[in-house]
Design an enzyme around this catalytic site. Sequence first.
Site, short mmCIF file in Angstrom:
data_model
loop_
_atom_site.label_atom_id
_atom_site.label_comp_id
_atom_site.label_asym_id
_atom_site.label_seq_id
_atom_site.Cartn_x
_atom_site.Cartn_y
_atom_site.Cartn_z
N GLU A 40 18.89 7.80 17.37
CA GLU A 40 18.15 8.84 18.10
C GLU A 40 18.12 8.65 19.61
O GLU A 40 18.03 9.62 20.34
CB GLU A 40 16.67 8.89 17.64
CG GLU A 40 16.49 9.13 16.18
CD GLU A 40 16.09 7.85 15.50
OE1 GLU A 40 16.80 6.85 15.72
OE2 GLU A 40 15.10 7.84 14.76
N ASP A 49 15.68 6.75 12.30
CA ASP A 49 14.56 5.95 11.80
C ASP A 49 14.29 6.18 10.32
O ASP A 49 14.61 7.23 9.75
CB ASP A 49 13.29 6.27 12.60
CG ASP A 49 13.35 5.71 14.01
OD1 ASP A 49 14.08 4.74 14.23
OD2 ASP A 49 12.66 6.27 14.89
N ASP A 89 11.84 7.14 8.42
CA ASP A 89 10.66 7.90 8.06
C ASP A 89 11.07 9.36 7.92
O ASP A 89 12.26 9.69 7.98
CB ASP A 89 9.54 7.72 9.09
CG ASP A 89 9.96 8.14 10.50
OD1 ASP A 89 11.03 8.77 10.66
OD2 ASP A 89 9.22 7.82 11.46
N GLU A 146 10.70 12.07 9.82
CA GLU A 146 11.37 12.65 10.99
C GLU A 146 12.78 12.10 11.13
O GLU A 146 13.73 12.83 11.41
CB GLU A 146 10.56 12.36 12.26
CG GLU A 146 9.25 13.10 12.35
CD GLU A 146 9.39 14.61 12.44
OE1 GLU A 146 10.38 15.08 13.04
OE2 GLU A 146 8.54 15.31 11.88
N TYR A 197 9.42 -1.55 13.44
CA TYR A 197 9.18 -0.12 13.66
C TYR A 197 7.70 0.15 13.90
O TYR A 197 6.83 -0.36 13.22
CB TYR A 197 9.67 0.68 12.45
CG TYR A 197 9.74 2.16 12.72
CD1 TYR A 197 10.43 2.67 13.80
CD2 TYR A 197 9.10 3.07 11.86
CE1 TYR A 197 10.50 4.02 14.05
CE2 TYR A 197 9.17 4.44 12.09
CZ TYR A 197 9.87 4.91 13.18
OH TYR A 197 9.93 6.26 13.42
N ARG A 231 5.91 3.05 13.91
CA ARG A 231 5.18 4.14 13.22
C ARG A 231 5.04 3.77 11.75
O ARG A 231 5.95 4.01 10.96
CB ARG A 231 5.90 5.47 13.40
CG ARG A 231 5.89 5.97 14.83
CD ARG A 231 6.37 7.40 14.96
NE ARG A 231 6.36 7.81 16.35
CZ ARG A 231 7.40 7.73 17.17
NH1 ARG A 231 8.56 7.26 16.70
NH2 ARG A 231 7.33 8.11 18.42
N HIS A 252 7.27 0.72 5.21
CA HIS A 252 7.72 -0.28 6.16
C HIS A 252 6.86 -1.52 6.07
O HIS A 252 5.92 -1.60 5.29
CB HIS A 252 7.61 0.24 7.60
CG HIS A 252 8.27 1.55 7.82
ND1 HIS A 252 7.65 2.57 8.51
CD2 HIS A 252 9.49 2.02 7.47
CE1 HIS A 252 8.47 3.61 8.55
NE2 HIS A 252 9.57 3.30 7.94
#
Length: 786
Positions: free
Chosen positions: A9, A82, A84, A86, A284, A286, A329
Amino acid sequence: MQENLVIVESPAKAKTIEKFLGKEFLVKSSFGHIRDLAKKDLGIEIDNDFKPHYEISEDKTAVVSELNKLSKKVKTVWLASDEDREGEAIAWHLYQTLGLKPDQTKRIVFHEITKNAILNAVDNPRSINMDLVNAQQARRILDRLVGFELSPVLWKKVKPSLSAGRVQSVAVRLIVEREKEIINFNTTDFFRITADFSNSAGTHFSAELNKKIKDLAKSRNLLELCSDSSFTIRKVEKKPSKRTPAAPFTTSTLQQEASRKSGMSVGQTMAVAQRLYESGLITYMRTDSQNLSEEAVKAISSEVRNNFGEKYLEPRKYKTKIKGAQEAHEAIRPSYIDRHTIEGSSQEKRLYELIWKRTVASQMATAEIDRTVAEIEIEKTKDYHFTASGEVIRFDGFLRLYKESTDDDNNADESAKALPPLTEGEKVALNIMKAMERFTSPPARYSEASLVKNLEELGIGRPSTYAPTISTVISRGYVIKESREGKIREYIQLQLKSGNITEKTLSENYGSEKNKLFPTDIGILVTDYLEEQFPDILDYNFTAKVEKEFDEIADGELEWTKMLNEFYRSFHPTVESAIENSAHTNSTRELGNDKDSGLPVYAKIGRYGPYIQLGENEDISCQKPKYAQLAPGQLIATITIEEALGLFRLPRNIGEYEDKDIVIGTGRFGPYVRHDGKFVSLKKEDNPYTIVLERAVELIEEKRKKERERVIRIFENDPETQVLNGRWGPYISCKGENYKIPKIVEAKELGYEDCMKLIEEQKNSPKKTVAKRGAKKTRTTTKAKK
C-alpha cells in the site's frame, strides 16, 4: 526484468520489504485504495443486490497505469496489502482492476515487516479471502447509503451543507450527551477535613475524616471539639495485595496511553505507529488482539532474564475482552525485542519506547504490595474518626519498568505514600487540622482517547475507524477540540493549630480543560434531530449490532447482501417519513428582552454559525435588528441574556494610533482590529472585549512587518508581475496565477526576463505547476490512505 511484482500500500512499506527480497522481486506501492464507489449518483444498484459501481480514483490513474504495464511483464504478481479487511479489499481491487489471473496471482500477508515474516509469507501464499472483502464492501456500501440518504434530510430540515454518518453521528451523540450532563449538573459544596498527626517517634503522617461534612457550622463545631481532644490509633489493618501488569497494546489502548503519557492525539498516534510499522520496527498497529506469539514470549523472557533477573520473569497469556474483537493479529509489539531504542523523530522514539516497555512489562512478575489502613479515634466523639492509609512495595516486579497511566492520574490521592509504624492503642499528636470547602464536579468531557475507550466498550467502530471518526466529526464542525482556561472561585478554609481556629477565604482556579472535545451548536442541533427522527441510527446497541454483523460476514457466517437488504428495508422508509412528516428544526432560543430598548433577544444558528439577534425581523416599523456572533465556548443552549447583550459591546473604539481610530469588532472570520481601513485578525489568546491599545498596536505592526517581508521584487514595466514570499517560500505572481521558483534560484536576484522564462517553462510543462490564486492546489504526489 524481474519475474515477480510485489504490490503493497505505501512507499515506505515497499522500501522496507525490498531489503528482504532478492533481485528477482520488484516492489511497488498502490498508495492505498486505487478505486472507490463512483461519486456520481449513489454508486450502488439497490435493486440489483446492492451491486457497487467502482471507479478508479482521479489521483490513482497514473499509479494504476504503471502497475498495469508492470503486471503484464512479470510471471507472478504478489498482493501484499495489510492483513485486515481494508487490506484484503485493496488486494481484491488490484486483482480486478489489473485484470489478473488466478494462476499468476498470489496473496501474501504478514503481521510484521521482518525478513523472517516476509520470507515465511512468500513460502505460504493464499488466495484472496472474499469474506473479508465482502465485510469491507458491506461497511463501505452501508455507510454510503446512510450518508447519501440522511444528508439531504438534514439539508431540508436543519441547515444546508450538513452531512451525517453512521459511526460519526453516534460519536457526536456521546459528546453531546456528556455536554448536556455537564449543563444540567448542579454543583454542591461540602467540607473535607484532613489532619496532620505525629506518632510516638515524631514522624508525621496525614489522615482524612471518614465523612464529608455539608456545612460550615458543623465543620467549625467538629474542629472546636478536636481542639482539646486526644487521638488514639484504634485499629491497624495490613492487607497484602498484588498488582499485575497491563496487557500488551491494542490500537485503542495504545491511543489512550500515548495520549496520557505524551499528549498525542489519536491521529498523531496512528500516523507515528504506521511509520514505525512500515519501517519494520513494530508489528501491525491496527489490532484489537492482546495475544503475543510464542516466539515473541520467548524473546521477551530472555530480555527480562538478561536485564532484570529470573525472579522478575512471569510469562502469561492475555485474552481480548472487548466484545466484537475481530483481528487475527498479535498485539502491538516491537518486531525485535532486543532493540531498546531506535533512530527517528522524538515522537517515534517516545512511542517506540512506550510500546517496548508495555510489551516487556506484560511478561514480568506481579508486584507485591502491603497496604496499611489505620483508624484514628477522636476522644470527644464516636460519630467520626480519621483514616490514614499507605502502601509499601515489598517487591516491585513489573513496576520496575512500567506503570500504566489512568485518566484520573492528575487527581490521584496520596494513598500510595508509606505510613510510619503505627500500633493499636498508640496515642498520636495532632499538629494541624483543616476543613476545606470543596465542590462536586460534573462528569469530565471526553478527550480523544477517552472517547475511543467508550466507543470500544460499546462495541462501536473497529481499530481502523477510531482515528478517521474523530477527524471527521471535527472537520464537519460538529465537534471542536480545544483547551479552555478555568474560572476563579472563592472557598472557605478553617484551620485548627495550637488550639486556635482561624477562618480564611481563599481563591482557586477550577474547570480548566486541555485538549477536550466540545460539541458545537450545530452538532447539538443535528444530534437532537437525528435522535428524534432516526433513533436506530443513533442507538448504541443498534450500531454495535451492525458492527457484529460485519464480523459475521468476515467469518463467512452471514451473506453480505442479505445484511444490507435487511438494514435498508427498515432504514429507507424512515428517511421518506422524515422528509414528508418532520418539521423544519432550528435552535432559536428566546432569551428575554433588553431592559434598555425593550427589544427581544434571540440566540440562533445562521449560515456562518451561532449568533445573537437583538430585535425582530418582521416588524418593519422598528429599526433593523442587530447581530453579534457568539464568543468561543458559548452555546445557544446555555448563554444567558446578560452574556448575549455583552456581545453587542462590539465594535468598540479603544483609542488612536497615528492619529487614526483603532476599533475592535467581529465579523464572519472572527474578531479583528480595524485601523486606517485595514483589518488585522486577533490571535486565539486575544479577547476582543478586554484587549488594550498597546496589544492592538502590536498586532498592527506585526502584520505590517509580514507585508513588507512578503514583497521581494516589483517590476515597474509590469506591475502585475511580482516576486513574493509565501507560506511555502518565494514564488512568482503574474496576472492572478502563481509560479514556482526552483530552490537553486535566488529569488531576490530574479530579473523580469528571468521571471518570464520561468513562467513560460511552467506553462509548457506537462506537470501542472500553475495554480490560480485562491484555488485548491492539485497534489503532484499521492500519499497512502489508510
